[in-house]
Design a protein around this motif. Structure first.
Motif, short mmCIF file in Angstrom:
data_model
loop_
_atom_site.label_atom_id
_atom_site.label_comp_id
_atom_site.label_asym_id
_atom_site.label_seq_id
_atom_site.Cartn_x
_atom_site.Cartn_y
_atom_site.Cartn_z
N PHE A 1 37.16 -107.77 -0.49
CA PHE A 1 35.76 -107.70 -0.93
C PHE A 1 34.97 -108.93 -0.48
CE2 PHE A 1 38.08 -104.87 -3.80
CZ PHE A 1 37.43 -103.69 -3.47
N LYS A 2 35.66 -110.06 -0.35
CA LYS A 2 35.00 -111.25 0.22
C LYS A 2 34.70 -110.99 1.70
CE LYS A 2 35.51 -116.27 0.63
NZ LYS A 2 36.40 -117.43 0.39
N TYR A 3 35.64 -110.38 2.39
CA TYR A 3 35.48 -110.00 3.81
C TYR A 3 34.23 -109.13 3.98
CZ TYR A 3 36.85 -107.06 7.93
OH TYR A 3 36.91 -106.35 9.11
N TYR A 4 34.11 -108.10 3.15
CA TYR A 4 32.93 -107.23 3.23
C TYR A 4 31.65 -107.99 2.88
CZ TYR A 4 35.97 -103.10 3.60
OH TYR A 4 36.89 -102.17 4.02
N ALA A 5 31.73 -108.85 1.87
CA ALA A 5 30.54 -109.62 1.45
C ALA A 5 30.07 -110.55 2.58
CB ALA A 5 30.85 -110.42 0.19
N MET A 6 31.02 -111.18 3.27
CA MET A 6 30.66 -112.07 4.38
C MET A 6 30.04 -111.31 5.54
SD MET A 6 31.24 -115.18 3.60
CE MET A 6 31.98 -115.99 2.20
N LEU A 7 30.56 -110.11 5.81
CA LEU A 7 29.95 -109.28 6.86
C LEU A 7 28.53 -108.87 6.45
CD1 LEU A 7 32.87 -106.97 8.04
CD2 LEU A 7 31.82 -108.83 9.31
N ASN A 8 28.34 -108.56 5.18
CA ASN A 8 26.99 -108.22 4.71
C ASN A 8 26.03 -109.40 4.81
OD1 ASN A 8 27.27 -105.50 4.17
ND2 ASN A 8 27.95 -105.82 2.06
N GLY A 9 26.57 -110.61 4.65
CA GLY A 9 25.74 -111.80 4.81
C GLY A 9 25.20 -111.93 6.22
N VAL A 10 26.02 -111.58 7.20
CA VAL A 10 25.59 -111.59 8.61
C VAL A 10 24.41 -110.64 8.82
CG1 VAL A 10 26.35 -110.84 10.91
CG2 VAL A 10 27.81 -112.32 9.54
N ARG A 11 24.37 -109.57 8.01
CA ARG A 11 23.31 -108.56 8.12
C ARG A 11 22.10 -108.88 7.23
NH1 ARG A 11 28.34 -104.64 6.99
NH2 ARG A 11 29.29 -104.78 9.06
N ALA A 12 22.08 -110.09 6.69
CA ALA A 12 20.96 -110.56 5.85
C ALA A 12 20.80 -109.72 4.59
CB ALA A 12 19.65 -110.58 6.64
N ILE A 13 21.89 -109.11 4.12
CA ILE A 13 21.81 -108.32 2.88
C ILE A 13 21.79 -109.29 1.69
CG2 ILE A 13 23.06 -106.69 1.40
CD1 ILE A 13 24.03 -105.36 4.00
N GLY A 14 20.74 -109.21 0.91
CA GLY A 14 20.57 -110.10 -0.24
C GLY A 14 20.17 -111.51 0.16
N ARG A 15 19.73 -111.67 1.41
CA ARG A 15 19.36 -113.00 1.92
C ARG A 15 18.07 -112.90 2.72
NH1 ARG A 15 24.15 -116.03 1.67
NH2 ARG A 15 25.97 -114.71 1.22
N GLU A 16 17.44 -114.05 2.93
CA GLU A 16 16.20 -114.07 3.72
C GLU A 16 16.50 -113.93 5.20
OE1 GLU A 16 13.75 -117.41 2.87
OE2 GLU A 16 13.57 -116.93 0.73
N LYS A 17 17.65 -114.47 5.65
CA LYS A 17 18.02 -114.39 7.06
C LYS A 17 19.54 -114.26 7.19
CE LYS A 17 18.05 -119.43 7.61
NZ LYS A 17 17.54 -120.56 8.38
N PRO A 18 20.03 -113.80 8.34
CA PRO A 18 21.46 -113.62 8.52
C PRO A 18 22.25 -114.92 8.30
CG PRO A 18 20.27 -112.54 10.30
CD PRO A 18 19.26 -113.34 9.53
N ASP A 19 23.37 -114.82 7.60
CA ASP A 19 24.20 -115.98 7.32
C ASP A 19 25.47 -115.92 8.18
OD1 ASP A 19 25.57 -118.12 6.34
OD2 ASP A 19 25.91 -117.30 4.33
N TRP A 20 25.34 -116.35 9.43
CA TRP A 20 26.49 -116.36 10.34
C TRP A 20 27.45 -117.50 10.01
CZ3 TRP A 20 28.23 -112.91 13.82
CH2 TRP A 20 27.36 -111.88 14.20
N LYS A 21 26.91 -118.58 9.51
CA LYS A 21 27.76 -119.76 9.24
C LYS A 21 28.87 -119.44 8.25
CE LYS A 21 27.60 -124.53 7.56
NZ LYS A 21 26.74 -125.61 7.01
N SER A 22 28.54 -118.80 7.13
CA SER A 22 29.55 -118.51 6.11
C SER A 22 30.62 -117.57 6.64
CB SER A 22 28.90 -117.90 4.87
OG SER A 22 28.04 -118.83 4.26
#
Length: 367
Positions: A243-264
């Motif tokens: 679930f962390k894996y999926y959450a990190m991939l969603n971060g790349v897609r800017a889900i729940g964020r202002e911009k994509p989070d590639w760093k995390s």
């Protein structure tokens, strides 16, 4: 109404501070991978270990997608070959992985064509959209907890854009054919993380994207000469933190964020690489110790040969050991009986086609 995500094309720019964070982890991850590579190169059980690693990877990657089949069950499946969809998916994963590894090792680039060919193998007789195997999707798909797009957690790019995105991904993997791209000098481990996440975000097929995307990780590392054989896989580590894996991939897609989070995502990927390389080094070390301790107990060359064969097939029949060693059936039976008497392996109660189990090795590979 939710809309498809406007996924940025590659490459992804990073500032110097972020790259420094990556490279501190890259140094450690590269060192761990090199240690594993060197240990495997001189190991007496290297070929057997790689066979078992690829089977274990195939099990772990399909488990991320919801299958329940275990490593031990797939070892038994080498004998049974049952038409069970979960086992078919694992076998298909192994075959698709083998196709990709052979192509890259022969010097062929990691192209769209190879990706589509692997998808055909992955989907053969499996659940899902087999009628569209090897073809980019022509309808809108989405990722979410229900079958309704309104509940989607992520809606990938529209189907008519698949060609553009996959061409861009292929160019990112292989570089421009006529010019050196100065702007992208990232380490292959960082690029492997980007390639995987981008492929998952494109989601080019109706089914099988997760499994195929995880195959791309090892193929990219092979193509980049970071590894020289399929000795390193991430799915076991990713499955532990699904679930962390999926959450990190969603971060790349800017889900729940202002911009994509590639760093995390990239930090997560590199940390997983470090842990997995260490874990596989330990597995190989234990397998070598088990092999050597066993060899010291044995005198007969034929029994030593049978002991070695059980490191490629920890669950096997007389017929399988006979094929693997070239020894006569009577010699194989005699050797197996001796190994059973020494409690080095255990046989079941079948009268015909008795199976022999190398439990110590199964435990090492399953830990």
């Amino acid at each position: 109404m939710k809309k498809p995500y406007n996924l940025p094309l590659l490459p992804i720019p990073f500032d110097a501070e972020t790259e420094l964070v990556f490279y501190k982890k890259v140094v450690k991850a590269s060192s761990k991978l090199e240690s594993l590579k060197q240990k495997l190169r001189y190991s007496l059980v290297n070929e057997s270990f790689i066979q078992l690693l690829t089977l274990h990877e195939s099990v772990q990657s399909t488990r991320i997608e919801g299958t329940q089949v275990t490593f031990s069950e797939m070892l038994e499946d080498n004998i049974d070959q049952k038409q069970d969809w979960e086992k078919i998916e694992v076998r298909n994963y192994q075959s698709a992985l083998q196709k990709g590894v052979e192509s890259v090792q022969m010097g062929y680039p990691l192209t769209e064509r190879l990706i589509r060919d692997m998808h055909v193998i992955l989907m053969e007789n499996a659940r899902g959209s087999t009628n569209a195997s090897g073809e980019y999707r022509k309808i809108q798909n989405f990722i979410g907890p229900t079958k309704h797009i309104k509940d989607a957690s992520y809606i990938p790019p529209e189907p008519q854009l698949m060609g553009n995105y996959m061409t861009n991904l292929e160019r990112y993997i292989n570089g421009h054919p006529y010019q050196k791209e100065e702007e992208d000098m990232l380490h292959p481990l960082i690029k492997a993380a980007i390639v995987h996440a981008q492929f998952e975000s494109i989601h080019p097929f109706l089914d099988g994207n997760g499994r195929l995307g995880r195959i791309l990780i090892v193929l990219y590392l092979l193509q980049s000469n970071l590894i020289d054989s399929p000795l390193f896989f991430l799915s076991e580590e990713l499955e532990k933190e699904k679930f962390k894996y999926y959450a990190m991939l969603n971060g790349v897609r800017a889900i729940g964020r202002e911009k994509p989070d590639w760093k995390s995502w990239i930090v997560f990927f590199l940390d997983a690489t470090i842990r997995m390389a260490e874990h596989q080094y330990e597995k190989l070390d234990k397998a070598e110790q088990l092999y050597n301790v066993g060899m010291k107990k044995l005198n007969q060359p034929s029994t030593k040969k049978v002991w070695g064969a059980l490191f490629a097939r920890p669950i096997a029949t007389v017929h399988q050991i006979e094929k693997a060693t070239g020894l006569a059936p009577a010699t194989v039976r005699k050797s197996l009986t001796q190994l059973v008497q020494l409690n080095m392996i255990f046989g079941d109660d079948r009268k015909r086609n008795r199976r022999y189990y190398q439990y110590d090795l199964i435990r090492i590979m399953s830990e």
